[in-house]
Design an enzyme around this catalytic site. Structure first.
Site, PDB file in Angstrom:
ATOM      1  N   GLU A 106      19.106 -67.763 -23.920  1.00 51.90           N
ATOM      2  CA  GLU A 106      19.143 -67.230 -22.554  1.00 51.90           C
ATOM      3  C   GLU A 106      20.019 -65.988 -22.494  1.00 51.90           C
ATOM      4  O   GLU A 106      21.044 -65.912 -23.172  1.00 51.90           O
ATOM      5  CB  GLU A 106      19.725 -68.328 -21.634  1.00 51.90           C
ATOM      6  CG  GLU A 106      19.819 -67.955 -20.177  1.00 51.90           C
ATOM      7  CD  GLU A 106      20.298 -69.133 -19.302  1.00 51.90           C
ATOM      8  OE1 GLU A 106      19.989 -70.300 -19.625  1.00 51.90           O
ATOM      9  OE2 GLU A 106      20.984 -68.861 -18.310  1.00 51.90           O
ATOM     10  N   ASP A 108      21.709 -63.540 -19.413  1.00 49.15           N
ATOM     11  CA  ASP A 108      21.911 -63.568 -17.965  1.00 49.15           C
ATOM     12  C   ASP A 108      22.560 -62.327 -17.377  1.00 49.15           C
ATOM     13  O   ASP A 108      23.589 -61.878 -17.879  1.00 49.15           O
ATOM     14  CB  ASP A 108      22.890 -64.704 -17.591  1.00 49.15           C
ATOM     15  CG  ASP A 108      22.365 -66.075 -17.915  1.00 49.15           C
ATOM     16  OD1 ASP A 108      21.203 -66.336 -17.612  1.00 49.15           O
ATOM     17  OD2 ASP A 108      23.140 -66.886 -18.460  1.00 49.15           O
ATOM     18  N   GLU A 110      24.128 -62.187 -13.736  1.00 45.91           N
ATOM     19  CA  GLU A 110      24.406 -62.982 -12.535  1.00 45.91           C
ATOM     20  C   GLU A 110      25.390 -62.221 -11.657  1.00 45.91           C
ATOM     21  O   GLU A 110      26.489 -61.889 -12.114  1.00 45.91           O
ATOM     22  CB  GLU A 110      24.997 -64.351 -12.910  1.00 45.91           C
ATOM     23  CG  GLU A 110      24.012 -65.231 -13.648  1.00 45.91           C
ATOM     24  CD  GLU A 110      24.543 -66.625 -13.957  1.00 45.91           C
ATOM     25  OE1 GLU A 110      23.744 -67.575 -13.994  1.00 45.91           O
ATOM     26  OE2 GLU A 110      25.775 -66.761 -14.165  1.00 45.91           O
TER      27      GLU A 110
END
Ligand code: NAG
Length: 299
Positions: A106, A108, A110
């Site tokens: 993953e 990210d 954010e």
């Protein structure tokens, strides 16, 4: 003195990168309806302008998440986002790629919201073979709620690079040779979402969401995965698109930071990075994770 001039030089580089990114931006853009499904909080995903713009809302009942219809094995993914304006404490607006599954990979972006008038924090993380804990955080050099900005994840077999408006902010190299897992085998979906994380997002969880200000709405447009390989299932080969020429050094598949990008990245780190797991001595009193201590070597 030298440091001062270097600062300006790099500031100019960032400005140039932004201009180039803006010039390269396609006008209009594709329908997000074509590329994504709303997989959570469907009623809070609202498509406008023939699907060219989507707004994701967070209210007391639910947030919302889009998932790409296609799966990709390597690619450059660009997405324009305009974050929740005004009060946004406790909210997280995100853009990420993720494999799912037991040993997931993953990457990210954010965006941690804040009370009205206080700055967002961009929280980034990279998971490989289920191991994350590779947080880096940044403040932004612009107001991310005033307009759309382009956030990009470049993922090829050599490295993962995160960009904002064409400016590199983070690189994670393939260090498999040194025993650090790197995602190369599992296809990802691309996700965009907004959800509530008031227990940790804002000022370490001290500030909670002010629900009287709900719904919290973020807008997305111009998803670009033209330089990416679409996964066709195990048997058939992936279908790669974009500016790639398999053996060319200029292809996105072979892209890494050149000297100038490397300088720019360091300028961002010097001026805008607020947390780096690789510099957290409280967390790693004895030894930093392997990827932190491997000499940079060739750019
Ligand atoms: C919110 O604002 C405070 C005060 O300026 C700051 O310390 C914090 O880093 C900001 N961002 C988040 C996500 O808490």
């Amino acid at each position: 003195m030298l440091r001062g001039s270097l600062w300006w030089l790099l500031a100019v580089a960032v400005a140039l990168a932004a201009t180039r990114a803006a010039a390269a931006m396609k006008t209009g853009g594709q329908s997000l309806h074509r590329d994504f499904d709303a997989v959570w909080g469907k009623r809070n995903a609202r498509f406008f302008d023939d699907g060219r713009v989507v707004e994701l809302a967070l209210d007391r009942e639910t947030g919302s998440r889009l998932e790409s219809k296609d799966r990709y094995l390597f690619g450059r993914f660009d997405l324009d986002i305009r974050l929740v304006a005004g009060e946004s404490a406790g909210t997280i607006t995100s853009f990420y790629i993720c494999t799912g599954g037991a040993r997931h990979d993953e990457v990210d972006f954010e965006f941690l919201g804040n009370v009205s008038g206080e700055p967002y924090i961009l929280h980034t993380n990279i998971f490989s073979d289920d191991k994350g804990e590779r947080e880096q955080q940044f403040v932004l050099w612009f107001d991310p709620t005033a307009d759309f900005h382009t956030y990009s994840i470049l993922w090829n077999p050599l490295n993962i690079i995160l960009y904002i408006d064409g400016t590199p902010i983070r690189v994670f190299k393939n260090n498999e040779a040194n025993g650090v897992p790197f995602p190369t085998r599992q296809p990802v979906h691309v996700f965009a979402s907004i959800w509530n994380a008031e227990e940790w997002a804002t000022q370490g969880g001290r500030v909670k969401t002010d629900w009287s200000e709900a719904p919290f709405v973020a807008a997305y447009r111009r998803f670009d995965a033209t330089s990416a390989c679409v996964w066709q299932g195990g048997a058939s080969p992936t279908r790669c698109g974009g500016d790639h020429l398999p053996s060319s050094a200029s292809s996105w598949m072979a892209q890494r930071l050149d000297w100038w990008s490397w300088m720019t990245l360091n300028w961002v780190r010097m001026n805008y990075m607020t947390y780096d797991y690789c510099a957290d001595r409280k967390r790693y009193p004895h030894a930093f994770p392997t990827e932190c201590i491997i000499p940079i070597g060739r750019i």
